[in-house]
Design an enzyme around this catalytic site. Structure first.
Site, short mmCIF file in Angstrom:
data_model
loop_
_atom_site.label_atom_id
_atom_site.label_comp_id
_atom_site.label_asym_id
_atom_site.label_seq_id
_atom_site.Cartn_x
_atom_site.Cartn_y
_atom_site.Cartn_z
N LYS A 1 1.16 4.16 -3.01
CA LYS A 1 0.81 5.57 -2.83
C LYS A 1 2.01 6.47 -3.12
CE LYS A 1 -3.50 4.99 -1.97
NZ LYS A 1 -4.53 5.50 -2.88
N TYR B 1 0.84 -1.21 0.00
CA TYR B 1 0.00 0.00 0.00
C TYR B 1 0.87 1.26 0.00
CZ TYR B 1 -3.86 3.12 1.23
OH TYR B 1 -4.79 4.13 1.23
P1 NDP Z 1 -13.63 2.43 -0.07
O1 NDP Z 1 -13.19 1.02 0.21
O2 NDP Z 1 -14.73 3.01 0.77
O3 NDP Z 1 -14.04 2.57 -1.60
C1 NDP Z 1 -13.24 2.05 -2.58
C2 NDP Z 1 -13.82 2.48 -3.91
O4 NDP Z 1 -12.97 2.07 -4.95
C3 NDP Z 1 -15.19 1.89 -4.15
O5 NDP Z 1 -16.02 2.89 -4.72
C4 NDP Z 1 -14.91 0.78 -5.13
O6 NDP Z 1 -15.97 0.61 -5.99
C5 NDP Z 1 -13.73 1.36 -5.90
N1 NDP Z 1 -12.92 0.36 -6.54
C6 NDP Z 1 -12.07 -0.53 -5.94
N2 NDP Z 1 -11.48 -1.29 -6.87
C7 NDP Z 1 -11.95 -0.87 -8.07
C8 NDP Z 1 -11.71 -1.26 -9.39
N3 NDP Z 1 -10.86 -2.26 -9.70
N4 NDP Z 1 -12.35 -0.61 -10.39
C9 NDP Z 1 -13.22 0.39 -10.11
N5 NDP Z 1 -13.49 0.81 -8.87
C10 NDP Z 1 -12.86 0.18 -7.87
O7 NDP Z 1 -12.31 3.29 0.01
P2 NDP Z 1 -12.01 4.80 0.48
O8 NDP Z 1 -13.05 5.69 -0.07
O9 NDP Z 1 -11.70 4.84 1.92
O10 NDP Z 1 -10.60 5.03 -0.23
C11 NDP Z 1 -10.55 5.55 -1.44
C12 NDP Z 1 -9.18 6.04 -1.80
O11 NDP Z 1 -8.69 6.91 -0.80
C13 NDP Z 1 -8.19 4.92 -1.96
O12 NDP Z 1 -7.34 5.24 -3.02
C14 NDP Z 1 -7.48 4.95 -0.63
O13 NDP Z 1 -6.22 4.41 -0.77
C15 NDP Z 1 -7.45 6.43 -0.36
N6 NDP Z 1 -7.24 6.73 1.02
C16 NDP Z 1 -8.15 6.37 1.98
C17 NDP Z 1 -7.91 6.64 3.29
C18 NDP Z 1 -8.85 6.27 4.37
O14 NDP Z 1 -8.48 6.43 5.55
N7 NDP Z 1 -10.04 5.80 4.04
C19 NDP Z 1 -6.67 7.32 3.70
C20 NDP Z 1 -5.79 7.66 2.64
C21 NDP Z 1 -6.09 7.36 1.34
P3 NDP Z 1 -16.62 -0.81 -6.36
O15 NDP Z 1 -16.22 -1.81 -5.30
O16 NDP Z 1 -18.07 -0.49 -6.36
O17 NDP Z 1 -16.06 -1.12 -7.70
#
Ligand code: NDP
Length: 249
Positions: free
Chosen positions: A158, A154
């Site tokens: 990033k 991870y």
């Molecule tokens: P969630 O797990 O809540 O959401 C993940 C999202 O990514 C979903 O909408 C999912 O949609 C989508 N997704 C995952 N894989 C795919 C794929 N192969 N194709 C298309 N869509 C995909 O995550 P967060 O909102 O918490 O995190 C989102 C981003 O923010 C990430 O990049 C994470 O690394 C980053 N981030 C989050 C932090 C946190 O504390 N939450 C901190 C720092 C960064 P679906 O499954 O419907 O396809």
């Protein structure tokens, strides 16, 4: 394109849940048409005021599949007439002890969090050039600059987002395309909901100077501001939004 006030159509990957769903909603509230990409393609899985529903163009897309990204962007552009920006937010978190971490796990994290950010930028590029320029916001993480046990994949993914952002920012600046990495700290979403049931909440209350982790709305407001404010000199940067956790002693 003269001023960035003309930006009108923004694509958000991973718009179904977590930070992406709130970014999509916030952009729609501010008058943008939002291309919502996720594997299901059903749009933000949250309550959306009825008057905002027409602002969403939902498309099924697996960001790890370059053909899928190309087709989804073409679909949004065909309906909306153009694409002026993209938020690369789809992300995956998997961890495990580094001495036993399967290569498949490492590769899956890199594929979704880093490689897909590059391919989505590459596939968005012709649309942004056609529009006369635009803005790409990549969602990174403050894990790009810290050493975190069990998080080698991870953290590497990033850090790659920061590097991709810098390279594309300098390469595409002549095309009036700006590329920015928004790097959140801890935000409670599906990504880490299980961890928040354990000691993480208490740990963060001590580690974050303000004593509290962030909300998706914090990230969404920053991303929306990057599109709505006209700041032509801002590109290539990683903007940390972590309540100061990454800089505290
Ligand atoms: P969630 O797990 O809540 O959401 C993940 C999202 O990514 C979903 O909408 C999912 O949609 C989508 N997704 C995952 N894989 C795919 C794929 N192969 N194709 C298309 N869509 C995909 O995550 P967060 O909102 O918490 O995190 C989102 C981003 O923010 C990430 O990049 C994470 O690394 C980053 N981030 C989050 C932090 C946190 O504390 N939450 C901190 C720092 C960064 P679906 O499954 O419907 O396809």
């Amino acid at each position: 394109m003269k001023g960035e006030q003309n930006l009108r159509v923004i694509v958000v990957t991973g718009a179904s849940r977590g930070i992406g769903a709130v970014i999509a909603l916030t952009l729609a509230q501010r008058g943008y048409t939002v291309g919502c990409l996720s594997r299901k393609g059903a749009g933000p899985e949250m309550d959306v005021p009825a008057e905002l529903v027409p602002r969403f163009i939902n498309a099924a897309c697996d960001v790890t599949d370059e053909v899928s990204i190309k087709q989804a962007l073409a679909g949004v552009a065909a309906i909306a007439g153009a694409i002026h920006g993209i938020v690369n937010k789809a992300g995956l978190h998997l961890d495990g002890p580094s001495d036993k971490l399967a290569l498949k796990v490492y590769n899956d994290v890199m594929a979704t969090n880093a490689t897909a950010v590059f391919t989505a930028c590459r596939e968005a590029y012709p649309h942004l050039v056609k529009a006369g320029g635009g803005i790409i916001v990549n969602i990174g993480s403050f894990f790009d600059k810290v050493g975190v046990k069990r998080n080698v994949a991870y953290c590497a993914s990033k850090a790659a987002v920061g590097a991709i952002t810098r390279c594309l920012a300098v390469e595409w600046a002549p095309k009036n395309i700006r590329v920015i990495d928004v790097a959140p700290g801890y935000i409670e979403t599906d990504l880490n909901r299980a961890a928040f049931q354990g000691p993480l909440r208490e740990f963060l209350a001590k580690r974050i100077p303000g004593g509290k982790h962030g909300a998706p709305e914090d990230i969404a407001k920053l991303v929306a501001a990057l599109f709505s404010e006209d700041i032509p000199f801002l590109t290539g940067e990683t903007i940390y939004i972590d309540g100061g956790q990454g800089m505290t002693h």
